[in-house]
Design a protein around this motif. Structure first.
Motif, short mmCIF file in Angstrom:
data_model
loop_
_atom_site.label_atom_id
_atom_site.label_comp_id
_atom_site.label_asym_id
_atom_site.label_seq_id
_atom_site.Cartn_x
_atom_site.Cartn_y
_atom_site.Cartn_z
N THR A 98 -2.74 -1.84 -3.59
CA THR A 98 -2.80 -0.42 -3.22
C THR A 98 -3.27 -0.26 -1.78
O THR A 98 -2.74 0.57 -1.02
N LYS A 99 -4.27 -1.06 -1.40
CA LYS A 99 -4.77 -0.99 -0.01
C LYS A 99 -3.69 -1.41 0.98
O LYS A 99 -3.52 -0.77 2.03
N LEU A 100 -2.93 -2.46 0.65
CA LEU A 100 -1.86 -2.90 1.54
C LEU A 100 -0.77 -1.83 1.65
O LEU A 100 -0.19 -1.61 2.72
N ALA A 101 -0.50 -1.16 0.52
CA ALA A 101 0.49 -0.09 0.55
C ALA A 101 0.01 1.07 1.41
O ALA A 101 0.80 1.70 2.13
N GLU A 102 -1.29 1.38 1.34
CA GLU A 102 -1.84 2.45 2.17
C GLU A 102 -1.75 2.11 3.65
O GLU A 102 -1.45 2.97 4.49
N ARG A 103 -1.99 0.88 3.98
CA ARG A 103 -1.94 0.48 5.38
C ARG A 103 -0.51 0.37 5.89
O ARG A 103 -0.25 0.54 7.08
N GLY A 104 0.41 0.09 4.98
CA GLY A 104 1.81 0.11 5.33
C GLY A 104 2.31 -1.20 5.92
O GLY A 104 1.54 -2.11 6.24
N PRO A 105 3.61 -1.31 6.08
CA PRO A 105 4.22 -2.54 6.57
C PRO A 105 3.83 -2.89 8.00
O PRO A 105 3.86 -4.04 8.38
N ASP A 106 3.47 -1.89 8.78
CA ASP A 106 3.09 -2.15 10.17
C ASP A 106 1.85 -3.04 10.22
O ASP A 106 1.80 -3.99 11.00
N TRP A 107 0.85 -2.73 9.39
CA TRP A 107 -0.36 -3.55 9.38
C TRP A 107 -0.10 -4.90 8.72
O TRP A 107 -0.56 -5.94 9.22
N VAL A 108 0.64 -4.89 7.62
CA VAL A 108 0.92 -6.14 6.91
C VAL A 108 1.67 -7.11 7.81
O VAL A 108 1.42 -8.32 7.81
N ALA A 109 2.61 -6.59 8.60
CA ALA A 109 3.38 -7.45 9.50
C ALA A 109 2.51 -8.08 10.57
O ALA A 109 2.85 -9.14 11.11
N SER A 110 1.38 -7.45 10.89
CA SER A 110 0.48 -8.01 11.90
C SER A 110 -0.40 -9.12 11.35
O SER A 110 -1.10 -9.79 12.11
N GLN A 111 -0.40 -9.30 10.03
CA GLN A 111 -1.20 -10.33 9.41
C GLN A 111 -0.33 -11.54 9.08
O GLN A 111 0.89 -11.48 9.07
N GLN A 112 -0.98 -12.65 8.79
CA GLN A 112 -0.27 -13.84 8.36
C GLN A 112 0.12 -13.66 6.89
O GLN A 112 -0.75 -13.55 6.03
N SER A 113 1.42 -13.60 6.62
CA SER A 113 1.88 -13.36 5.26
C SER A 113 1.42 -14.46 4.31
O SER A 113 1.07 -14.19 3.16
N ALA A 114 1.39 -15.70 4.78
CA ALA A 114 0.94 -16.81 3.94
C ALA A 114 -0.54 -16.65 3.57
O ALA A 114 -0.95 -16.94 2.45
N ARG A 115 -1.33 -16.16 4.52
CA ARG A 115 -2.75 -15.95 4.26
C ARG A 115 -2.96 -14.89 3.18
O ARG A 115 -3.72 -15.09 2.24
N LEU A 116 -2.25 -13.76 3.32
CA LEU A 116 -2.38 -12.70 2.32
C LEU A 116 -1.91 -13.19 0.95
O LEU A 116 -2.54 -12.91 -0.07
N SER A 117 -0.80 -13.92 0.93
CA SER A 117 -0.27 -14.42 -0.34
C SER A 117 -1.24 -15.40 -0.99
O SER A 117 -1.44 -15.37 -2.20
N THR A 118 -1.85 -16.27 -0.19
CA THR A 118 -2.79 -17.25 -0.74
C THR A 118 -4.01 -16.56 -1.32
O THR A 118 -4.49 -16.93 -2.40
N VAL A 119 -4.51 -15.55 -0.62
CA VAL A 119 -5.70 -14.84 -1.11
C VAL A 119 -5.41 -14.13 -2.43
O VAL A 119 -6.18 -14.22 -3.39
N VAL A 120 -4.26 -13.45 -2.51
CA VAL A 120 -3.96 -12.62 -3.68
C VAL A 120 -3.52 -13.45 -4.87
O VAL A 120 -3.70 -13.04 -6.01
N THR A 121 -2.96 -14.65 -4.64
CA THR A 121 -2.45 -15.46 -5.74
C THR A 121 -3.40 -16.62 -6.06
O THR A 121 -4.26 -16.52 -6.92
N THR A 122 -3.27 -17.72 -5.34
CA THR A 122 -4.07 -18.92 -5.61
C THR A 122 -5.56 -18.66 -5.47
O THR A 122 -6.35 -19.16 -6.28
N GLY A 123 -5.93 -17.89 -4.45
CA GLY A 123 -7.35 -17.64 -4.23
C GLY A 123 -8.00 -16.91 -5.39
O GLY A 123 -9.04 -17.33 -5.90
N LEU A 124 -7.37 -15.82 -5.85
CA LEU A 124 -7.96 -15.07 -6.96
C LEU A 124 -7.90 -15.84 -8.27
O LEU A 124 -8.76 -15.65 -9.13
N ASP A 125 -6.91 -16.71 -8.43
CA ASP A 125 -6.85 -17.52 -9.65
C ASP A 125 -8.08 -18.41 -9.77
O ASP A 125 -8.48 -18.78 -10.87
#
Length: 558
Positions: A98-125
């Motif tokens: 929800t937070k990523l959706a609020e910030r929108g694709p502009d902010w998400v594109a400025s981040q490392q997609s692999a980092r976000l994916s790792t945190v939300v998937t493997t990291g939280l597991d």
């Protein structure tokens, strides 16, 4: 992250439920431990006293029942921990998405997609270990250890004082080892992120690397990062085994010291056998939770590191907060109507920008833009590359803060308000694994086959069958087909939900002239239905088909 971070309780209410259930089960387990020690002591003292088996049997039966009850409580605590972990992970993922959706694709594109994916998937597991192993022991330390020390003090003051004196040694060792563990664990987590990012970059550019003959160097680079991650992991394991040995040694020496003291007093008759045996059985149980907290900290370290990064994303509201004049305030200053609940969902009329200014950091990208997009017209927004066309679209979507007045049919559109009146397709199709129909009807409660076919037809993709199954990122379609399916998704939303405004960002950049003509014909149908249709494009055919062209001029920064 602290052993029990308050942010975890704030962002995941399931954690509060688990703490309550875990505390109750931990308290019950503590009472069972005391009962077990007392019944075992009674059985042994009765046996030493030469009592007949018939006298001892009730105690043995009660002891067996306590053993079964303790096993059940341990099982219940494990079940509660696993369920709590699953619920907390689900709630945290939902919040961060929800937070990523609020910030929108502009902010998400400025981040490392692999980092976000790792945190939300493997990291939280990795939080499974935190809840299943670490947190239950932390609860038992807070509940069981004080109660057991109080019981030991009540039964034998000298033994209780001995426990109070020696038990702080374990936390001291835990703190010293924990600092080392935190350091090596953070290094391992960073190595995992580098590995994820590097691997994703190589896969994304593998075709280019192969053509230029540079794939071997990237192979060596990935192998180097993998070796670094392996080394970090082995270092974490080495510290884990060493800390486990130190904590076990400290606890064993503490219990041994207590046992020697009890043994000497039993020999000279200063202590009764029942009291000494009862205290000796309880002493290891008092040390056990504290010892396990230190041992299980390593198992939970991955989850703690990932949760810390996730909380950083959730806590940072700098992107989502608009610290400038809101659209509603600007509209009020211009004498325009303020929005009412549900009013914009049914709004019809022109989309008007009055003095809209959009910034990127300290730079002004769009300055005091005044524009009207009338219903029933095909409006084209054009300009040189980098002039701010996509930035303006992002502002209309609500993803980028702006100042000025934005109104639809005379009703002010607030900066963070939902936009049920808007359908949009970006430069990237954003297709997912599944059928074409599922991609076109994305987000709809139920798909309407007739509208899906119509949307594909109006997008110039009539030859694409809705039943076609796509792979990841729309694999199975050409670039032009994927672009038209993305446009069909926006058209379907406009048709299915009666969206009054349709915005397409470079929808024909990968199309040939025939496909582009088919798309423009479909957009003309939508405009003829009384919609506001805005197309960002520099293609001559699109500009020629437009009823209204707005040219953005590049700002000159002195």
């Amino acid at each position: 992250m602290r052993p029990l971070d308050p942010r975890l309780l704030r962002y995941a209410h399931a954690a509060r439920q688990f703490l309550l259930i875990g505390a109750l089960l931990g308290f019950a387990q503590t009472l069972v431990v005391i009962a077990f020690a007392w019944l075992l002591t009674r059985a042994i003292t009765l046996t030493v006293a030469g009592e007949p088996l018939s006298t001892i049997m009730p105690t043995l039966a009660a002891l067996a029942g306590v053993v079964v009850l303790r096993s059940v409580l341990i099982w219940l605590l494990e079940v509660a921990a696993n369920r709590g972990a699953a619920q907390v992970k689900s709630q945290l993922r939902a919040r961060v998405m929800t937070k990523l959706a609020e910030r929108g694709p502009d902010w998400v594109a400025s981040q490392q997609s692999a980092r976000l994916s790792t945190v939300v998937t493997t990291g939280l597991d990795a939080l499974d270990n935190y809840f299943a192993r670490y947190l239950p022991q932390l609860l038992l330390t807070m509940i069981a250890t004080p109660i057991l020390i109080a019981v030991v003090l009540w039964q034998d003051l000298a033994s209780g004082l001995t426990v109070i004196i020696v038990i702080p040694l374990i936390p001291v060792f835990m703190i010293l080892i924990g600092k080392v563990t935190q350091s090596v664990q953070q290094e391992q987590w960073q190595a995992l992120q580098r590995l994820s990012t590097g691997f994703l970059d190589v896969v994304g550019g593998l075709g280019t690397l192969k053509i230029y003959g540079r794939e071997r160097r990237q192979f060596d680079r990935i192998r180097s990062i993998t070796e670094e991650y392996r080394t970090r992991t082995m270092k974490v394991l080495r510290v884990s085994f060493l800390s486990g040995f130190v904590l076990e040694l400290a606890a064993s020496l503490s219990v041994a010291l207590l046992a020697v003291s009890i043994g000497l007093r039993l020999i000279d008759g200063a202590l009764l056998l029942g009291v000494g045996l009862f205290v000796l059985l309880l002493a290891p149980e008092a040390f056990l939770p504290l010892r396990q907290v230190g041992a299980q900290f390593h198992a939970a370290a991955d989850g703690l590191a990932a949760a810390e990064e996730l909380f950083t994303i959730l806590d940072d509201d700098s992107i989502a907060t608009v610290a400038t004049v809101s659209t509603a305030d600007a509209a009020a200053g211009a004498g325009l109507a303020a929005p009412h609940a549900g009013q914009l969902g049914q709004a019809a009329g022109a989309l008007r920008l009055a003095g809209v200014t959009v910034r990127r950091g300290d730079s002004v990208v769009i300055h005091q833009l005044h524009a009207d997009f009338a219903p029933g017209q095909l409006s084209v927004l054009r300009g040189v590359s980098g002039v701010g066309k996509s930035t303006l679209v992002a502002a209309l979507l609500g993803f980028v803060p702006y100042t000025g007045a934005l109104t639809l049919g005379g009703v002010a559109v607030t900066a963070g308000a939902p936009r049920p009146w808007l359908a949009w397709a970006g430069q990237r199709p954003g297709l997912f694994r599944g059928t074409v129909a599922e991609n076109v009807a994305l987000g709809a409660a139920s798909a309407e086959p007739g509208l899906i076919v119509q949307a594909l037809d109006w997008a110039g993709a009539a030859e694409v069958l809705p039943s076609n199954v796509l792979g990841v990122n729309g694999d199975g379609l050409s670039g032009g087909q994927a672009q038209r399916v993305g446009a069909a998704r926006a058209i379907y939303r406009a048709l299915a939900t009666e969206c009054h405004v349709l915005i397409l960002d470079e929808p024909s950049s990968a199309l040939d002239s025939d496909a582009e003509a088919g798309l423009l014909a479909g957009l003309r149908h939508l405009a003829d239905q009384g919609r506001v249709v805005i197309v960002v494009s520099h293609r001559p055919a699109v500009v020629a088909a437009a009823d209204h062209v707005i040219e953005l001029q590049e700002l000159i920064h002195v």
